[in-house]
Design an enzyme around this catalytic site. Structure first.
Site, mmCIF file in Angstrom:
data_model
loop_
_atom_site.group_PDB
_atom_site.id
_atom_site.type_symbol
_atom_site.label_atom_id
_atom_site.label_comp_id
_atom_site.label_asym_id
_atom_site.label_seq_id
_atom_site.Cartn_x
_atom_site.Cartn_y
_atom_site.Cartn_z
ATOM 1 N N GLN A 1 0.821 -1.209 0.000
ATOM 2 C CA GLN A 1 0.000 0.000 0.000
ATOM 3 C C GLN A 1 0.852 1.255 0.000
ATOM 4 O OE1 GLN A 1 -3.152 -0.385 2.914
ATOM 5 N NE2 GLN A 1 -3.528 -2.490 2.311
ATOM 6 N N CYS A 2 1.862 1.263 -0.853
ATOM 7 C CA CYS A 2 2.839 2.352 -0.951
ATOM 8 C C CYS A 2 2.724 2.980 -2.342
ATOM 9 C CB CYS A 2 4.235 1.745 -0.750
ATOM 10 S SG CYS A 2 5.631 2.836 -1.038
ATOM 11 N N GLY A 3 3.103 4.224 -2.459
ATOM 12 C CA GLY A 3 3.114 4.864 -3.772
ATOM 13 C C GLY A 3 4.057 4.168 -4.738
ATOM 14 N N THR B 1 4.392 0.859 -4.808
ATOM 15 C CA THR B 1 3.904 -0.514 -4.996
ATOM 16 C C THR B 1 3.875 -0.957 -6.461
ATOM 17 O OG1 THR B 1 2.713 -0.468 -2.905
ATOM 18 C CG2 THR B 1 1.962 -2.075 -4.535
#
Length: 161
Positions: free
Chosen positions: A36-38, A40
């Site tokens: 759930q990371c930019g 990803t």
């Protein structure tokens, strides 16, 4: 004499101990991941590298970590499912670990010692990458924003070494 990297183990999402010596003779790309990371979408690029080079003794090893803004909140099983369904990940993923601090996984303590970061040794964010040669020696550290496709030439060089 075996490289120190091969002395380490890590647990897969099911809790089974995997020895890094299982990857002896392969070029290894180690990445701390988060679903759930930019960053990803890098899972797609990592999987592309894996597919392109896996038959040439190359492997990507993903180490999920929730130390950066809580961007890996999923359980180990949920994380594996999300990576497979959303990004087609087939390379090995491990149990969620810490990469910084007193509880940092020994593999990450070792990699940070051998290949320190700019300014500080700590892992700065998700998707920091480490390239390890066929002899088990760490070759290069890449920042979280380094796109997987830009590592391709270094992988080819390591495979041909």
């Amino acid at each position: 004499m075996s490289a120190q990297f091969y002395n380490y183990t890590a647990e897969n999402p099911q809790g089974e101990e995997i020895s890094m010596s299982d990857f002896e003779g392969k070029v290894v790309l180690i990445v701390n991941t988060a679903t759930q990371c930019g960053l990803t979408p890098q899972f797609d690029g990592l999987e592309n590298l894996y597919q392109e080079f896996k038959d040439k003794e190359f492997i990507v090893l993903g180490f999920p970590c929730n130390q950066f803004a809580g961007q890996e909140p999923l359980s180990n099983d949920e994380m594996v499912s999300a990576c497979r369904l959303n990004h087609g990940v087939t390379f090995p993923l491990f149990k969620k670990i810490d990469v910084n601090g007193g509880d940092a996984h020994p593999i990450y303590k070792y990699l940070k010692d051998v290949l320190p970061g700019t300014l500080v040794n700590a892992i700065k964010w998700n998707f920091t990458k480490f390239l390890i040669g066929k002899d088990g020696k760490p070759l290069k550290r890449y920042s979280p924003t380094t796109k997987p496709e830009s590592i391709k030439k270094d992988i080819e060089k390591a495979l041909n070494a």
